[in-house]
Design a protein around this motif. Structure first.
Motif, short mmCIF file in Angstrom:
data_model
loop_
_atom_site.label_atom_id
_atom_site.label_comp_id
_atom_site.label_asym_id
_atom_site.label_seq_id
_atom_site.Cartn_x
_atom_site.Cartn_y
_atom_site.Cartn_z
N SER A 141 28.80 -7.77 -27.51
CA SER A 141 29.68 -7.51 -26.49
C SER A 141 28.84 -6.27 -25.50
O SER A 141 28.31 -5.55 -26.06
CB SER A 141 31.01 -6.81 -26.67
OG SER A 141 31.86 -7.80 -27.30
N GLY B 161 31.95 -18.76 -25.21
CA GLY B 161 32.62 -17.32 -24.83
C GLY B 161 31.80 -16.17 -25.47
O GLY B 161 32.44 -15.13 -25.17
N GLN B 162 30.82 -16.50 -26.16
CA GLN B 162 30.17 -15.20 -26.98
C GLN B 162 28.74 -15.45 -26.80
O GLN B 162 28.39 -16.42 -26.54
CB GLN B 162 30.47 -15.45 -28.48
CG GLN B 162 32.02 -15.34 -28.90
CD GLN B 162 32.32 -15.17 -30.36
OE1 GLN B 162 32.36 -16.08 -30.89
NE2 GLN B 162 32.00 -13.76 -30.63
N ASN C 149 37.58 -9.96 -31.34
CA ASN C 149 37.07 -8.51 -31.03
C ASN C 149 38.28 -7.58 -30.57
O ASN C 149 39.42 -8.06 -30.11
CB ASN C 149 36.15 -8.95 -29.56
CG ASN C 149 34.75 -9.55 -29.80
OD1 ASN C 149 34.48 -9.46 -31.15
ND2 ASN C 149 34.47 -10.26 -28.98
N GLU D 231 25.38 -19.90 -25.86
CA GLU D 231 26.97 -19.71 -25.75
C GLU D 231 27.15 -21.30 -25.39
O GLU D 231 26.78 -21.98 -24.67
CB GLU D 231 27.03 -19.03 -24.48
CG GLU D 231 28.58 -18.58 -24.29
CD GLU D 231 29.26 -19.77 -23.35
OE1 GLU D 231 30.58 -20.04 -23.68
OE2 GLU D 231 28.74 -20.51 -22.40
N ARG E 157 32.27 -4.44 -17.93
CA ARG E 157 33.11 -5.33 -17.52
C ARG E 157 32.47 -5.90 -16.42
O ARG E 157 31.98 -5.73 -15.51
CB ARG E 157 34.39 -4.56 -16.67
CG ARG E 157 35.25 -3.74 -17.70
CD ARG E 157 35.89 -4.69 -18.49
NE ARG E 157 36.89 -5.60 -17.59
CZ ARG E 157 37.76 -5.54 -16.85
NH1 ARG E 157 38.45 -4.25 -16.90
NH2 ARG E 157 38.65 -6.15 -16.19
N ARG E 158 32.68 -7.44 -16.76
CA ARG E 158 32.16 -8.60 -15.89
C ARG E 158 33.37 -9.56 -15.23
O ARG E 158 34.31 -9.61 -16.06
CB ARG E 158 30.99 -9.32 -16.59
CG ARG E 158 29.73 -8.65 -16.93
CD ARG E 158 28.85 -9.34 -17.55
NE ARG E 158 29.16 -10.19 -18.62
CZ ARG E 158 28.34 -11.08 -19.22
NH1 ARG E 158 27.31 -11.76 -18.64
NH2 ARG E 158 28.91 -11.97 -20.32
N GLU F 245 36.18 -11.72 -17.35
CA GLU F 245 36.45 -11.04 -18.85
C GLU F 245 37.78 -10.41 -18.94
O GLU F 245 38.35 -9.84 -17.88
CB GLU F 245 35.11 -10.20 -19.06
CG GLU F 245 33.86 -11.09 -19.32
CD GLU F 245 32.86 -10.01 -19.66
OE1 GLU F 245 33.01 -8.72 -19.81
OE2 GLU F 245 31.90 -10.53 -20.21
N PRO F 246 38.32 -10.52 -19.92
CA PRO F 246 39.69 -9.79 -20.04
C PRO F 246 39.87 -8.41 -20.01
O PRO F 246 38.83 -7.85 -20.34
CB PRO F 246 40.33 -10.19 -21.57
CG PRO F 246 38.91 -10.60 -22.18
CD PRO F 246 38.16 -11.16 -21.12
#
Length: 571
Positions: free
Chosen positions: A249, A118-119, A480, A62, A341-342, A345-346
């Motif tokens: 994801s 970010g991936q 995404n 990443e 969800r972490r 993250e959005p």
């Protein structure tokens, strides 16, 4: 600002600098040329990368920058798409032919340069010109940089690429489908696991991928469906999976004995080697949700062997595979996945600026003059979204037209937000009732949807029964998206919205819209540029099952599309 705040800001800046310094440039060279292979023990010439099928795996972390020198020694025009890479500030490297670039001509080259900030997870790369992705593809694995996996550390990570094989030349297959106007390809001759079909193809039993494992260990299988036209069931005899990610994801751990995966999708799944020491078949066979009568597609099964170290040579155990049309198993897999969800993250955006209701399916078009074998009275098979059959430009890529201000000559910004008529979308009488005949016809056009930067877009994707019911895997470039809900029949806003998952939906870049059903996705258009959305059943792309989003520039330097690189291919 007080002293403590200044210290915190300085520490944050130092940390960012250290992280940036830790990133690297991952440099690779792809030589694309013809290659003679024989997966079914018959010598065939294919187009491949670096003499391999599948092509080379690219591994990065990443935040790294990838620089891939692509040199085209083949006789065909070529582009490479980095499937699932968001391409922030690097839309010129996305790869779809005539959308973000003109193709690389035979003898030409192009350097794809992009960042993967970010991936993390399993993505892949493939040709995005003609049907060449059948043999021009490989894995792209992005590892975490400064943290561990959000699941138990695996002993080993193994890419598993599920493919589809034709004895015929793929370019000829596409040409024949176009000339006749029936729009369908010759049925493939085999499916493959890491390029090999396996023991069940009796003409060539010795072409088999083999994986040796150690007992009592955790393995992370990075599963990619690189098949051209088929969703697939995948199982391993005597073992179960824990799905931990899809489309790069993370998901909440989901236990299952079968993976269902559409073309373009990836699944990260853990297995524990805790069965008796022996040999076990891996198997992949197609899923086709609208099977009526004998299958009109390749209904064979690819196999590979997972062998425990020191196991004897007893015959491998074969898993019991689902029926070809086992929609309940497929739907259970797709709908039971939820996102992990972490922090940072959005979340799902709750305010939506752009609402779209988009029908997806087949239709009938007037024969093109170049379709010399097309039945003019019947017309040619087409496909479309909201009755628009996407027509690819021929003189300039859409991204270049958008950037240079020539868009009026290349596309129209009037892709409709709704179909021209509302009807009983999934009723088979559409194909038999003469009064409904006008609904079968679609029209060609290079129509795009313009979206303001940072707008939230919600799309209801509604399958239709026109010509035939199919499960369409739709892939969105550059983003995404959250999968809020999916179901069968006609979308009903009242009942569907009560089922929206706005807390922990799965996050994907490719959604398998159920056969005879619908799905709802939502994404934030925070990536300026030109991004195609298309069916990943390759035979449906030339028929027109695609549309394009043009995302306008924002107001900050990092929200403005930069100019093209100096070696950008010319048409």
């Amino acid at each position: 600002m007080n002293c403590g705040a200044q210290i915190l800001l300085l520490a944050a800046a130092l940390l960012c600098a250290l992280l940036a310094a830790d990133s690297a440039v991952v440099e690779r060279t792809f030589h694309i040329r013809n290659l003679t292979v024989s997966p079914l023990c018959e010598r065939r010439v294919i187009t491949a990368v670096n003499g391999k099928l599948p092509g080379p795996t690219i591994r990065a972390r990443e935040g790294d920058t990838l620089l891939v020198h692509v040199v085209n020694h083949s006789p065909y025009n070529i582009t490479i798409h980095w499937h699932g890479v968001l391409q922030k500030q690097s839309g010129w490297a996305d790869g779809p032919s005539m959308i973000t670039q003109c193709p690389i001509r035979p003898g030409g080259s192009y350097d794809y340069r992009f960042n993967v900030s970010g991936q993390e997870g399993t993505l892949w790369w493939h040709a995005h010109a003609s049907f060449l992705r059948a043999t021009v593809h490989g894995a792209l694995i992005i590892r975490p940089r400064n943290h561990s996996f959000p699941f138990r550390k695996p002993y080993r990570q193994v890419p598993i690429l599920l493919g589809e094989w034709w004895n015929a030349d793929m370019v000829d297959v596409e040409k024949q489908a176009f000339l006749t106007g029936d729009g369908t390809d010759n049925i493939s001759d085999a499916f493959t696991i890491n390029g090999k079909p396996g023991h069940l193809y009796t003409r060539c039993k010795n072409r088999m991928y083999k994986l040796e494992v150690v007992a009592g260990k955790i393995y992370l299988l990075r599963i990619i469906n690189s098949a051209v036209n088929c969703e697939l069931f995948f199982k391993i005899a005597g073992h179960t999976f824990t799905v931990v990610a899809v489309d790069a994801s993370y998901t909440k751990p989901y236990g299952t004995d079968v993976v269902v995966i559409a073309p373009g999708q990836t699944v990260d799944a853990l297995i524990v080697t805790d069965s008796p020491s022996s040999r076990y078949y891996m198997a992949a066979r197609p899923y086709f949700g609208s099977l009526n009568g004998p299958p009109s597609f390749d209904n064979t099964t690819a196999t590979a062997i997972m062998r425990y170290k020191d196991a004897d040579d007893a015959p491998p155990l074969m898993p019991r595979m689902p029926a070809l049309n086992d929609t309940s198993t497929a739907h259970r897999f797709y709908t039971n996945l939820t996102g992990l969800r972490r922090p940072g993250e959005p979340a799902v955006p709750l305010e939506v600026e752009e609402h779209m209701f988009v029908t997806v399916g087949l239709g009938v078009l007037a024969c093109d003059p170049a379709q010399v074998a097309c039945n003019g009275s019947r017309g040619t098979l087409g496909a479309g979204m909201n009755n628009v059959s996407f027509r690819f430009p021929t003189s300039m890529s859409l991204l270049e037209a958008h950037f240079s201000g020539f868009h009026e000559a290349e596309y129209q910004s009037d892709f409709p937000d709704h179909p021209p008529a509302m009807f009983d979308f999934t009723n088979n009488s559409l194909n038999t009732d003469p009064r409904l005949n006008p609904l079968l016809h679609t029209q060609r056009g290079t129509k795009v949807k313009k979206v303001k930067y940072n707008a939230t877009v919600e799309m209801v994707l509604q399958n239709t029964a026109i010509i035939g019911i199919d499960n369409h895997p739709l892939h969105l470039h550059g983003f995404n998206f959250f999968v809020l809900a999916q179901g069968f029949g006609n979308y009903n806003a009242t009942t569907a919205r009560s089922r929206y998952n706005l807390v922990d939906p799965q996050v994907r870049n490719t959604i398998a819209v159920p056969a005879g059903g619908w799905a709802v996705i939502r994404f934030v258009a925070n990536n300026p540029g030109v991004w195609i959305m298309h069916c990943h059943l390759e035979q449906h792309v030339p028929l027109g099952l695609a549309t394009v989003f043009v995302v306008e520039d924002g107001t900050t330097p990092d929200s403005v599309l930069p100019p093209p690189p100096p070696d950008f291919p010319a048409c």
